[in-house]
Design an enzyme around this catalytic site. Structure first.
Site, short mmCIF file in Angstrom:
data_model
loop_
_atom_site.label_atom_id
_atom_site.label_comp_id
_atom_site.label_asym_id
_atom_site.label_seq_id
_atom_site.Cartn_x
_atom_site.Cartn_y
_atom_site.Cartn_z
N ASP A 1 32.91 2.93 -24.48
CA ASP A 1 31.78 2.40 -25.24
C ASP A 1 30.54 3.03 -24.63
OD1 ASP A 1 29.59 0.98 -26.20
OD2 ASP A 1 30.68 -0.92 -26.33
N TYR B 1 31.52 -5.48 -23.44
CA TYR B 1 30.70 -6.22 -24.41
C TYR B 1 31.50 -7.43 -24.89
CZ TYR B 1 28.20 -6.72 -28.92
OH TYR B 1 27.51 -7.18 -30.00
N LYS C 1 21.95 0.29 -31.96
CA LYS C 1 21.04 0.17 -30.83
C LYS C 1 20.04 1.32 -30.83
CE LYS C 1 23.13 -3.61 -29.64
NZ LYS C 1 24.35 -3.68 -28.83
N ARG D 1 34.05 5.36 -51.09
CA ARG D 1 34.21 4.73 -49.78
C ARG D 1 34.29 5.76 -48.66
NH1 ARG D 1 38.35 0.65 -51.07
NH2 ARG D 1 39.75 2.32 -50.47
C1 LIG Z 1 25.59 -4.24 -29.38
C2 LIG Z 1 26.76 -3.61 -28.76
C3 LIG Z 1 27.91 -3.39 -29.51
C4 LIG Z 1 28.07 -3.86 -30.93
O1 LIG Z 1 27.21 -3.31 -31.83
P1 LIG Z 1 26.90 -4.05 -33.23
O2 LIG Z 1 26.42 -2.97 -34.09
O3 LIG Z 1 25.88 -5.10 -32.92
O4 LIG Z 1 28.19 -4.64 -33.70
C5 LIG Z 1 28.97 -2.78 -28.88
N1 LIG Z 1 28.90 -2.39 -27.60
C6 LIG Z 1 27.81 -2.61 -26.85
C7 LIG Z 1 27.80 -2.16 -25.43
C8 LIG Z 1 26.70 -3.22 -27.40
O5 LIG Z 1 25.64 -3.46 -26.65
#
Ligand SMILES: *Cc1c(COP(=O)(O)O)cnc(C)c1O
Length: 385
Positions: free
Chosen positions: A176, A103, A201, A50
């Site tokens: 973020d 988000y 992303k 893990r």
């Molecule tokens: C998509 C996104 C997330 C979450 O990512 P996932 O991998 O889909 O959980 C977090 N913060 C922002 C700004 C995002 O656009």
């Protein structure tokens, strides 16, 4: 030995591997230790799968370099990175200040989980001055969560100023950094304590793998983040770690191309009669452009725009007329996407009147002229709705 025993013993990991360009996709829950003493030597050995194996180590190393971090933790999604990092540093009785343009699933976590565990949550106006924001923190405030540019409406925070003022008060900061992808800005160098991104992303870049990361410079904080994962029991698959590493190789060229196309398309949209305003901090003349120009080395392909008020159904007519833009919520992949945003804005505390319906576009790797022709078709449908 009986054949059933031979089958158990056959096909063990080779002692030496041929050297490929990328790491091996090493799979394993069990890790075999070399001797009895190593069984309980957590410092010297990986004792359980893990914790991550070869591909995870390679990805963490690469992300450490990119983020300028002492340590990077991997999570099964971007949302898990945000929730995991928060759970690792917060306790009952603490308060967290969160940008109102966060988000939306992060907001759901704050409202439904953090509050249930006795952690206070307050949402701040994304453009509140760093001085007012930190002055508004109370004795219980433990963490400030920023997202810059913010989801859907792209308001920015001055990460460096908030981080500096918060640190002087003993308050942690988290950014973020999904829009910046760990490449366009380095939040840790700005003084932010924890840089989180959805690798799903731009790092993944192909809309097919989930993963998130949290990076920190302070070794104590890195330890806290690592413990957070150990306690919650999260793991990511080695194949996925390998895919993320593969995405990293082309991140700069994809960002350069998608950022350039995005700016060209945003500039074109600004001239169209159906469009009231562009929300793209990298486009000169747009809100928060000065802050973007000070801190960022480039733009990604994600931005918003505001329609002039139109007929009922005009926004959906725009979306349904598009062929090259898919209608979908994620972004950062090679393909162009569009979503309407207004239904998501209702949960915000500091609601702004954008003066018309809000649209978000993600610009992919298609030819920009083709995308412009597609958008023109959509705008015609908007006008004739
Ligand atoms: C998509 C996104 C997330 C979450 O990512 P996932 O991998 O889909 O959980 C977090 N913060 C922002 C700004 C995002 O656009």
């Amino acid at each position: 030995m009986a054949e059933e025993t031979r089958l158990i013993r056959a096909g063990a990991a080779p002692k030496s591997l041929a050297k490929t360009v990328g790491p091996p996709i090493q799979k394993g829950s069990t890790v075999l230790l070399p001797n009895a003493e190593a069984l309980y030597d957590d410092e010297g050995f990986i004792t359980y799968g893990r914790q991550g194996l070869a591909a995870h180590d390679a990805l963490r190393d690469a992300l450490c370099g990119m983020e300028g971090a002492e340590g990077v933790c991997l999570y099964p999604s971007g949302l898990a990175a945000l929730t995991g990092a928060m759970l690792a540093v917060l306790k009952a009785g603490d308060e967290v200040l969160v940008t109102d343009t966060i988000y939306k699933p992060t907001r759901r976590f704050c409202d439904h989980v953090l509050k249930r565990f006795g952690i206070g949550v307050r949402y701040f106006d994304p453009r509140e001055s760093p001085e007012d924001l930190v002055a508004g923190a109370g004795a219980a405030t433990r963490l400030i969560v920023m997202e810059s540019p913010g989801s859907l409406s792209f308001e920015m925070q001055d990460l460096a100023a908030v981080a500096r003022l918060a640190r002087a008060r003993g308050i942690l900061t988290l950014a973020d950094n999904t829009w910046g992808a760990g490449y366009l800005i380095k939040p840790l160098a700005q003084g932010v304590d924890i840089s989180v991104q959805a690798l799903t992303k731009y790092v993944g870049g192909h809309s097919d793998v989930f993963m998130g990361s949290a990076a920190a410079s302070d070794p104590t904080l890195v330890g806290q983040l690592e413990n957070g994962i150990t306690h919650l029991g999260w793991a990511v698959a080695p194949e996925d770690a390998y895919q993320m590493l593969r995405g990293l190789r082309t991140l700069p060229v994809r960002l350069a191309r998608q950022g350039k196309s995005g700016l060209a398309i945003a500039a074109w949209l600004r001239e169209q009669p159906e469009v009231a305003e562009i929300l793209h901090p990298a486009l000169p003349g747009c809100p928060d452009h000065d802050l973007w120009a000070r801190d960022y080395v480039g733009a990604c392909g994600l931005f918003g725009f505001v329609f002039k008020p139109g007929a009922d159904g005009a926004v959906n007519a725009f979306l349904d007329a598009l062929d090259l833009f898919g209608l979908g919520f994620s972004w950062g992949g090679f393909e162009s996407l569009a979503i309407s945003c207004d239904p998501q804005l209702h949960t915000r505390k500091h609601r702004r009147d954008y003066g018309g319906p809000l649209m978000r576009l993600h610009i992919g790797l298609e030819n920009a002229e083709d995308l412009i022709a597609d958008l023109r078709k959509g705008l015609d449908a908007f006008r004739s709705a």
